[in-house]
Structures are given as C-alpha cells and as structure tokens.
Design a protein around this motif. Sequence first.
Motif, short mmCIF file in Angstrom:
data_model
loop_
_atom_site.label_atom_id
_atom_site.label_comp_id
_atom_site.label_asym_id
_atom_site.label_seq_id
_atom_site.Cartn_x
_atom_site.Cartn_y
_atom_site.Cartn_z
N GLN A 86 55.97 47.42 49.11
CA GLN A 86 55.35 48.73 48.94
C GLN A 86 55.43 49.20 47.48
OE1 GLN A 86 57.16 52.02 51.06
NE2 GLN A 86 55.16 53.00 51.34
N GLN A 87 56.59 48.97 46.86
CA GLN A 87 56.73 49.35 45.45
C GLN A 87 55.78 48.58 44.56
OE1 GLN A 87 60.86 48.81 44.48
NE2 GLN A 87 61.56 50.60 45.67
N GLU A 88 55.66 47.27 44.84
CA GLU A 88 54.77 46.44 44.03
C GLU A 88 53.31 46.86 44.20
OE1 GLU A 88 55.55 42.49 45.27
OE2 GLU A 88 57.58 42.40 44.40
N ALA A 89 52.94 47.13 45.43
CA ALA A 89 51.55 47.48 45.70
C ALA A 89 51.23 48.89 45.24
CB ALA A 89 51.25 47.33 47.19
N GLN A 90 52.19 49.79 45.40
CA GLN A 90 51.93 51.18 45.07
C GLN A 90 51.65 51.36 43.58
OE1 GLN A 90 51.82 53.41 47.67
NE2 GLN A 90 50.81 54.72 46.18
N ALA A 91 52.28 50.55 42.75
CA ALA A 91 52.05 50.64 41.31
C ALA A 91 50.59 50.36 40.98
CB ALA A 91 52.96 49.65 40.58
N VAL A 92 50.01 49.36 41.64
CA VAL A 92 48.60 49.04 41.43
C VAL A 92 47.70 50.06 42.11
CG1 VAL A 92 46.83 47.26 41.71
CG2 VAL A 92 49.20 46.60 41.33
N PHE A 93 48.10 50.49 43.31
CA PHE A 93 47.29 51.42 44.09
C PHE A 93 47.14 52.75 43.35
CE2 PHE A 93 46.10 53.88 47.90
CZ PHE A 93 45.16 53.02 48.44
N ASP A 94 48.22 53.20 42.71
CA ASP A 94 48.16 54.46 41.96
C ASP A 94 47.16 54.38 40.82
OD1 ASP A 94 50.03 55.62 43.60
OD2 ASP A 94 51.74 55.19 42.28
N VAL A 95 47.08 53.20 40.20
CA VAL A 95 46.15 53.03 39.08
C VAL A 95 44.71 53.10 39.57
CG1 VAL A 95 45.29 51.41 37.33
CG2 VAL A 95 47.76 51.70 37.68
N ILE A 96 44.37 52.34 40.61
CA ILE A 96 42.97 52.28 41.06
C ILE A 96 42.56 53.55 41.80
CG2 ILE A 96 42.97 49.77 41.17
CD1 ILE A 96 43.37 49.91 44.14
N GLN A 107 30.59 46.45 38.90
CA GLN A 107 30.40 45.40 39.88
C GLN A 107 31.04 44.09 39.44
OE1 GLN A 107 28.98 45.50 42.91
NE2 GLN A 107 28.60 47.70 42.75
N ASP A 108 31.14 43.87 38.15
CA ASP A 108 31.69 42.62 37.61
C ASP A 108 33.22 42.64 37.74
OD1 ASP A 108 32.59 40.47 36.11
OD2 ASP A 108 30.95 40.65 34.66
N SER A 144 45.58 50.18 60.39
CA SER A 144 44.80 51.06 59.53
C SER A 144 45.24 50.92 58.07
CB SER A 144 44.95 52.52 59.99
OG SER A 144 44.20 53.38 59.18
N GLY A 145 46.56 50.93 57.83
CA GLY A 145 47.06 50.74 56.47
C GLY A 145 46.71 49.37 55.93
N ALA A 146 46.78 48.35 56.77
CA ALA A 146 46.43 46.99 56.34
C ALA A 146 44.97 46.93 55.90
CB ALA A 146 46.68 46.00 57.47
N ALA A 147 44.10 47.58 56.64
CA ALA A 147 42.68 47.56 56.30
C ALA A 147 42.43 48.17 54.93
CB ALA A 147 41.87 48.30 57.36
N ASP A 148 43.13 49.26 54.61
CA ASP A 148 42.94 49.93 53.32
C ASP A 148 43.37 49.03 52.16
OD1 ASP A 148 41.94 52.16 54.54
OD2 ASP A 148 43.86 53.23 54.59
N TYR A 149 44.55 48.45 52.26
CA TYR A 149 45.06 47.62 51.16
C TYR A 149 44.24 46.33 51.00
CZ TYR A 149 49.11 50.53 50.18
OH TYR A 149 49.91 51.58 49.79
N LEU A 150 43.84 45.73 52.12
CA LEU A 150 43.04 44.52 52.02
C LEU A 150 41.66 44.80 51.43
CD1 LEU A 150 43.95 42.80 55.42
CD2 LEU A 150 44.71 42.15 53.13
N TYR A 151 41.12 45.96 51.73
CA TYR A 151 39.82 46.34 51.16
C TYR A 151 39.92 46.49 49.65
CZ TYR A 151 35.96 49.31 49.71
OH TYR A 151 34.89 49.83 49.03
N HIS A 152 40.92 47.21 49.18
CA HIS A 152 41.07 47.41 47.73
C HIS A 152 41.38 46.10 47.02
CE1 HIS A 152 41.48 51.70 48.90
NE2 HIS A 152 40.96 51.90 47.71
N PHE A 153 42.14 45.24 47.67
CA PHE A 153 42.40 43.94 47.06
C PHE A 153 41.10 43.15 46.90
CE2 PHE A 153 42.82 39.39 48.00
CZ PHE A 153 43.53 38.98 46.88
N VAL A 155 38.11 44.17 46.59
CA VAL A 155 37.22 44.75 45.58
C VAL A 155 37.55 44.22 44.19
CG1 VAL A 155 36.63 46.90 44.40
CG2 VAL A 155 36.66 46.82 46.89
N LEU A 156 38.85 43.96 43.93
CA LEU A 156 39.29 43.59 42.59
C LEU A 156 39.53 42.09 42.40
CD1 LEU A 156 41.89 46.47 42.03
CD2 LEU A 156 39.59 46.31 41.05
N SER A 157 39.90 41.39 43.46
CA SER A 157 40.36 40.01 43.32
C SER A 157 39.21 39.05 43.05
CB SER A 157 41.11 39.58 44.57
OG SER A 157 41.44 38.22 44.51
N THR A 158 39.50 38.01 42.26
CA THR A 158 38.56 36.92 42.02
C THR A 158 39.01 35.62 42.68
OG1 THR A 158 39.70 36.41 39.94
CG2 THR A 158 37.79 37.89 39.82
#
Length: 458
Positions: A86-96, A107-108, A144-153, A155-158
């Motif tokens: 949670q700490q690791e993910a929250q740091a990125v989540f707060d930024v986005i 889009q890129d 529900s929480g899993a869906a949110d984090y996986l969606y944001h991932f 959007v950004l991941s390559t």
Amino acid sequence: MAEYDLSKKIISYLDRHLAFPLLAHLAETNIFAVSDVQVAEYELAKGTNMFDYAQSLFVQLHPDAEVPAEFDEKRQNAVSTHERLQQEAQAVFDVIENPDVAQALRQDKNQNLQYLKEHYNVTLEQITALYNFGKFQYSYGNYSGAADYLYHFRVLSTDNDLNTSAHWGKLASDILVARWDIALEELNSLRELIDSRSPAPLLPTTTATNASAPEPALAQLHSRTWLVHWSLFVYFRHPQGRTLLLETFLSPTYLNTIQTACPWVLRYLTAAAILSRKSSAGGGNANASSSRVRNAIREVVKVIQMEEYQYSDPVTNFLKELYVEFDFESAQKELGKAEKVVENDYFLQEFREEFLDNARYLISEAYCRIHQKIDIGDLSDRLNLTRAEGEKWIVNLIRETRMGADAKIDLEKNVIQISRPPLPIYQSVIEKTRGLAIRTQALGAAVARTGQQPIAAQ
C-alpha cells in the motif's frame, strides 16, 4: 441433474475467485452433497488471502478439530505485505491523482513515463507497484479496490504481459462487483487484444503455470477458450447480453474455439438463441438484430447436428428434435428435462420462465407452420400446459406476435385456423425446388442404406 451439471468443466477455465459463485450455487441446489461442495470451496480458498473465509470453511468441515496455527501466521504475513504494498502504491497513486498531472498526461505512454520521471521521479518499477497492490487486493476479496489500481496501472504501463494480466484481473473484478456495463467494455477490449496478438501466454498470470510457452496459435486458442467461459458471467447478466453472445459465439473464430476446445458451451449458445427468438418476432417490425437472431436458430441447429457426437444435453436436444427430427412428442419430453437443467444452471437459472415461454413459442411456430387447423387442447399438450393454461397462452401469443395476421381462434370448436396468403410464383418455384432437392437427397440416402443391407432370402 448431476449428469448435466457443467460446473466442473467451467471452473477449469476460471480464476478461483470466479469459481466461488458457482460453488455457492451448487450448495443451494443440492445437486451434490453440501460437504463435497464445502471441500471444493475450502481447497479454492486456501490458495487466496481470504483467511477468515478459509478458516470458517475449515471449522464447518472439521467442527471438532483445532484450527491450524498456519491461518494466524498467514494472516499476519498478509497484513504486513498489505502495508508494504500500500505504501509503495500510494506514493505513485498520489502523483497520478494530482489534477495537474492528470491534465499533463497524453495518449503516448512513453511520453507519460518520461514526464513522470522528470517531474516526479516516478519510474516504471514504481508504477508496477500499482499492479502488485491491485493483485494483492484481489487476492483477499477487495475487488473494487483491485479494479481501480489495475486500471491506473494499465493506463501507464508499457509492459505488455503485465498489461494483459491486468486486463484479466480488471475483468474479473468488475464481474465480481456486478458492474456489467464496465465488464462488457473490458470483455470487448480483452477480446480485441487476444484477436490482434498471438504471443504466449495471454492467460491470467495465476493460471500460467507452464515454464515453456506454447505455440502462438495454441496460446491464442487457450486464451479464447478462457475468454468464452469468463464471458458467460457478462452475457447472462447484461441486458443485451444474449444478443451479444450470439454475435460473438457464432463468429467463425469463436465458433471454431467452442467446437475445438469446449463443446459444452453449446448449451449457452442454444439457450441464448432460444431466449432471443420470441422478442425478435414481436410487433412485426423486423430489424437487423431480429434478423440475426432468426438466422441464429438455423445456425445453432447446424452446429448441434455437427457436434452431437461430442456434446448433447436436453437443451440442445430440444432444438434437434424440433428442427431436425420434427418430432413434437420428443421435443416436448426434452423441454421438460431442459426446464430442470435451466433451473439448476448457475448462468441460466434466472431465465427459467423466459426460456420456457420462448421454447413454447418455437414449438407453436413450427406446429402452426405445418398445420392449417390445430386443436388447442392438442397444442397445449405439446407445450406441457393444461388445457386452460394452453388456451390462455395461445391467445396471448397470437395477440402479441405476427401470427395474429394468419391465425384465427374458433372457441366453439376449440381450434385455431391458419390462413396463409399464397406465395408469389417465383417464391413457390424456389420452395418447390428446395423441397425437390431435399427429397432427392433423402431418396439417395435411402437407396445407399438399402444397398448396404443384405438381401433377405425369398
């Protein structure tokens, strides 16, 4: 009904969390012993982080045994893992979640990663923390929480492999929280991904246990097979699902998948065709969708004939007896069995009355097509209805569908008179020619069979 239950076959192609609703349904139907179902639930729950649920199942199965200490140990490990992820993910989540960042993203994906790295020191490895935390939340049932984090991932991941895994996880999460519109979008998106790519594997990462990757074509077949089973949750819960199922499953690619890898899915293809049939005939305003549905019955019947050697059940047999054998008595018997099958099937149970209503419409339609004068009592028997129920049902049918233009009820004689307008000459020629070809084919088959039989002694 145990011989017609498909849960074991379907669960083999599901994530373990998606299997829990099917097992809960089996416990309610009493098709199998409740204790056996609980054992299956416990074995599945042990592989997740739902320790309280697994522990409750253990107590139910072993009321006199002491609860193993491993439950507490795993629970403590899970709590510490949760805090770290949670700490690791929250740091990125707060930024986005920052409005300025959200506005700057494009889009890129590569450009977005460069922007996040330059301005916020966010790396690709840190973005992967969103995936890890979303996957962990899914493992203990916070869908529900899993869906949110996986969606944001996503959007950004390559990372293509992790993105594919996130697709599957997001779809499962949306299914389990019953967000059917979103789940349908995810399903379509995942289907496009599978159809456009052929590297291996394209399965959920939790199911990819083989170290060596299969051939691309085989991997794609496996992915489509899994998708077919997962899609049943969406197609039998979304308001437009049955029509969408017909369009997808009757496409050459997915029909070939069903015939090759999972012929038991023919039950759901057949059920969808039956469930959609009556609605397409109402009101006399045939549109493109209703035309597809009417053609679907013929297509499904052909597939049932081809695959009968691999799979059949009362649902598929009902259409076969009605449209291939033209045996109304056998169709009536199969409909009685099919009613029980539908009633006990996890995906079809909510459609029992609608299924029966549409199946009776199909019988009536076929029966009226080959008769000009029909005894209402006899037709009621064909529909598994009492005389009073049958009379009421037939009156409503004629009133609600296009049959009303050709059918008139004589209540004194208790019969239905069918008056069909004469066909145009060219249509008559087509129909007679088609009938001649069928009779010629049947005659040729009869001659061939006679030639193979030994000649009886005179």
